[in-house]
Design a protein around this motif. Sequence first.
Motif, PDB file in Angstrom:
ATOM      1  N   ASP A 370      62.663  51.736 -21.625  1.00 29.86           N
ATOM      2  CA  ASP A 370      63.872  51.468 -22.409  1.00 29.86           C
ATOM      3  C   ASP A 370      65.063  51.079 -21.548  1.00 29.86           C
ATOM      4  N   GLY A 371      64.964  51.320 -20.242  1.00 31.43           N
ATOM      5  CA  GLY A 371      66.056  50.924 -19.354  1.00 31.43           C
ATOM      6  C   GLY A 371      65.814  49.571 -18.707  1.00 31.43           C
ATOM      7  N   MET A 372      64.722  48.874 -19.126  1.00 29.78           N
ATOM      8  CA  MET A 372      64.356  47.614 -18.470  1.00 29.78           C
ATOM      9  C   MET A 372      65.084  46.412 -19.085  1.00 29.78           C
ATOM     10  N   VAL A 373      65.594  45.535 -18.237  1.00 28.01           N
ATOM     11  CA  VAL A 373      66.184  44.278 -18.709  1.00 28.01           C
ATOM     12  C   VAL A 373      65.571  43.108 -17.939  1.00 28.01           C
ATOM     13  N   ARG A 374      65.534  41.931 -18.597  1.00 21.40           N
ATOM     14  CA  ARG A 374      64.976  40.730 -17.970  1.00 21.40           C
ATOM     15  C   ARG A 374      66.061  39.664 -17.898  1.00 21.40           C
ATOM     16  N   LEU A 375      66.338  39.251 -16.662  1.00 27.82           N
ATOM     17  CA  LEU A 375      67.404  38.274 -16.423  1.00 27.82           C
ATOM     18  C   LEU A 375      66.800  36.929 -16.027  1.00 27.82           C
ATOM     19  N   SER A 376      67.101  35.898 -16.808  1.00 28.80           N
ATOM     20  CA  SER A 376      66.698  34.537 -16.450  1.00 28.80           C
ATOM     21  C   SER A 376      67.900  33.892 -15.778  1.00 28.80           C
ATOM     22  N   VAL A 377      67.741  33.563 -14.497  1.00 28.30           N
ATOM     23  CA  VAL A 377      68.887  33.121 -13.704  1.00 28.30           C
ATOM     24  C   VAL A 377      69.093  31.617 -13.870  1.00 28.30           C
ATOM     25  N   GLY A 378      70.326  31.237 -14.147  1.00 25.31           N
ATOM     26  CA  GLY A 378      70.654  29.841 -14.410  1.00 25.31           C
ATOM     27  C   GLY A 378      71.274  29.130 -13.212  1.00 25.31           C
ATOM     28  N   LEU A 379      72.069  28.138 -13.516  1.00 27.01           N
ATOM     29  CA  LEU A 379      72.610  27.246 -12.496  1.00 27.01           C
ATOM     30  C   LEU A 379      74.100  27.458 -12.228  1.00 27.01           C
ATOM     31  N   GLU A 380      74.660  28.553 -12.752  1.00 33.48           N
ATOM     32  CA  GLU A 380      76.072  28.804 -12.486  1.00 33.48           C
ATOM     33  C   GLU A 380      76.267  29.098 -10.991  1.00 33.48           C
ATOM     34  N   ASP A 381      77.530  29.127 -10.552  1.00 36.04           N
ATOM     35  CA  ASP A 381      77.819  29.485  -9.156  1.00 36.04           C
ATOM     36  C   ASP A 381      77.365  30.931  -8.926  1.00 36.04           C
ATOM     37  N   PRO A 382      76.539  31.157  -7.890  1.00 32.90           N
ATOM     38  CA  PRO A 382      76.024  32.518  -7.689  1.00 32.90           C
ATOM     39  C   PRO A 382      77.134  33.555  -7.478  1.00 32.90           C
ATOM     40  N   ALA A 383      78.261  33.142  -6.917  1.00 36.58           N
ATOM     41  CA  ALA A 383      79.355  34.104  -6.694  1.00 36.58           C
ATOM     42  C   ALA A 383      79.907  34.597  -8.030  1.00 36.58           C
ATOM     43  N   ASP A 384      79.986  33.708  -9.014  1.00 34.66           N
ATOM     44  CA  ASP A 384      80.449  34.126 -10.344  1.00 34.66           C
ATOM     45  C   ASP A 384      79.440  35.068 -10.997  1.00 34.66           C
ATOM     46  N   LEU A 385      78.158  34.762 -10.818  1.00 40.20           N
ATOM     47  CA  LEU A 385      77.128  35.628 -11.408  1.00 40.20           C
ATOM     48  C   LEU A 385      77.145  37.004 -10.742  1.00 40.20           C
ATOM     49  N   GLU A 386      77.330  37.018  -9.424  1.00 38.79           N
ATOM     50  CA  GLU A 386      77.410  38.301  -8.706  1.00 38.79           C
ATOM     51  C   GLU A 386      78.549  39.142  -9.248  1.00 38.79           C
ATOM     52  N   GLU A 387      79.703  38.505  -9.439  1.00 39.65           N
ATOM     53  CA  GLU A 387      80.865  39.251  -9.946  1.00 39.65           C
ATOM     54  C   GLU A 387      80.596  39.772 -11.355  1.00 39.65           C
ATOM     55  N   ASP A 388      79.959  38.926 -12.166  1.00 34.75           N
ATOM     56  CA  ASP A 388      79.685  39.324 -13.553  1.00 34.75           C
ATOM     57  C   ASP A 388      78.731  40.517 -13.608  1.00 34.75           C
ATOM     58  N   LEU A 389      77.635  40.436 -12.838  1.00 35.33           N
ATOM     59  CA  LEU A 389      76.655  41.533 -12.842  1.00 35.33           C
ATOM     60  C   LEU A 389      77.273  42.816 -12.290  1.00 35.33           C
ATOM     61  N   THR A 390      78.024  42.685 -11.197  1.00 33.63           N
ATOM     62  CA  THR A 390      78.610  43.865 -10.571  1.00 33.63           C
ATOM     63  C   THR A 390      79.588  44.556 -11.533  1.00 33.63           C
ATOM     64  N   ALA A 391      80.433  43.761 -12.182  1.00 35.00           N
ATOM     65  CA  ALA A 391      81.416  44.359 -13.109  1.00 35.00           C
ATOM     66  C   ALA A 391      80.686  45.088 -14.249  1.00 35.00           C
ATOM     67  N   ALA A 392      79.635  44.473 -14.773  1.00 35.53           N
ATOM     68  CA  ALA A 392      78.916  45.101 -15.897  1.00 35.53           C
ATOM     69  C   ALA A 392      78.168  46.355 -15.436  1.00 35.53           C
ATOM     70  N   LEU A 393      77.606  46.329 -14.213  1.00 33.89           N
ATOM     71  CA  LEU A 393      76.915  47.516 -13.695  1.00 33.89           C
ATOM     72  C   LEU A 393      77.917  48.652 -13.488  1.00 33.89           C
ATOM     73  N   ASN A 394      79.064  48.296 -12.930  1.00 31.41           N
ATOM     74  CA  ASN A 394      80.086  49.328 -12.674  1.00 31.41           C
ATOM     75  C   ASN A 394      80.640  49.917 -13.972  1.00 31.41           C
ATOM     76  N   GLY A 395      80.568  49.133 -15.035  1.00 27.78           N
ATOM     77  CA  GLY A 395      81.148  49.589 -16.300  1.00 27.78           C
ATOM     78  C   GLY A 395      80.160  50.305 -17.224  1.00 27.78           C
ATOM     79  N   ILE A 396      78.928  50.525 -16.757  1.00 28.63           N
ATOM     80  CA  ILE A 396      77.923  51.164 -17.631  1.00 28.63           C
ATOM     81  C   ILE A 396      78.368  52.561 -18.021  1.00 28.63           C
ATOM     82  N   ARG A 397      78.288  52.822 -19.337  1.00 29.00           N
ATOM     83  CA  ARG A 397      78.621  54.176 -19.797  1.00 29.00           C
ATOM     84  C   ARG A 397      77.404  54.868 -20.366  1.00 29.00           C
TER      85      ARG A 397
END
Length: 397
Positions: A370-397
């Motif tokens: 139930d904690g598993m997620v599947r990420l299909s990685v696209g063509l956005e700038d990897p730095a933006d994706l890193e920031e997005d994932l990090t912010a969402a991980l840090n915000g997990i409640r």
Amino acid sequence: MSDDSKKSWRPRTQAVRAGLDRSPHGETSEALYLNSGFVYDTAEQAEARFLGDDEGFIYSRYGNPTVSMFEERLAQLDGSEACFATASGMSAVFAALLCQLQKGDHVVASRALFGSCHYILTQLLPRYGIEVDLVDGADLAQWQAAIGESTTCVFFETPSNPTLDLIDIQAVADLAHGVGARVLVDNVFSTPILQRPVDFGADVVVYSGTKHMDGQGRILGGAVLGSHEYIDDVLMNFLRHTGPAMSAFNAWVLLKGLETMELRLAEQCANAQTLAELLQAHDAVERVIYPGLDSYPRRDLVEKQMSAGGSVITFDLKGGKGEAFSFLNGLDIVDISNNLGDAKSLITHPATTTHRAVGPEERAKVGIGDGMVRLSVGLEDPADLEEDLTAALNGIR
Ligand SMILES: *Cc1c(COP(=O)(O)O)cnc(C)c1O
């Protein structure tokens, strides 16, 4: 069209030029033949077409010039002799199996399957008196035990969805061929750019064009590839008369998609590698499954049969469904969607979406928590994706 000299082209050249069949107008790009039927010069010519003595088109459910260009291009990239395009990946899987099976046949498949493939194998085939055994695809001893004299075909996907398990194509093919069974591989996750199953003994390869081939979220499509004997003598009549034909428009979109698939995949794989490493180092993440990581358990198989780790990363978050949902909802760039292979990064929670219908028992068997997620990685700038994932991980409640 199937000019042998062109088959020595390298993949990039094939992706752009294979199958190109220009009309007398000399158009640069592949023409879109948006017609259902064809006319004949004479009644004799119509008769000859139906007899098979005159090559040429009859009806777009049977074949269409734009669809033929796509079939030829994909066949060359895949290393297969022949191809028949279908309306979706699932119609390709269904036809590839059903065209060759009959009552009393035995099929062995790996347990870790795309949800709809699982439905066909476990719900539909048994209705027609076809016996199906599921095995843990990574365990060769289980294949060996399940494959017997009555086995007519084996079916698996590698890497599997969503747990990215690899199956040794050559080893399973050797076992299957030992009893005269056909080997069908669902190669959607790898595409022919990252893995060519026929090089390792697969007899039939199926694709969903919906994923990386289009790669831009527009259309559905699929394809079955194999020897001339299988495509022309076993599959063709099944498809012609049951009718899941690819539309000419979708074939045209896929022809353009194939031209850039390798370039897109290279960037997507590079982005995925960066993100997999980032995820692995984050406290909120329990485990990362990505074939490009050193921590991946079957590095030997990655090296043997794949040229890169792919565009999909699967990971377990600490906690369960609540944490996974909190993470998904906290993402800003990455969209929540069950598609994959797209230019846009997409994420899904398999237990409640793509693999909901297989039920908790099967999910537990293939390791979908139930904690598993599947990420299909696209063509956005990897730095933006890193920031997005990090912010969402840090915000997990
Ligand atoms: C998406 C997918 C399919 C089905 O393809 P559609 O085009 O959606 O019908 C089959 N197998 C795998 C592994 C897939 O990811």
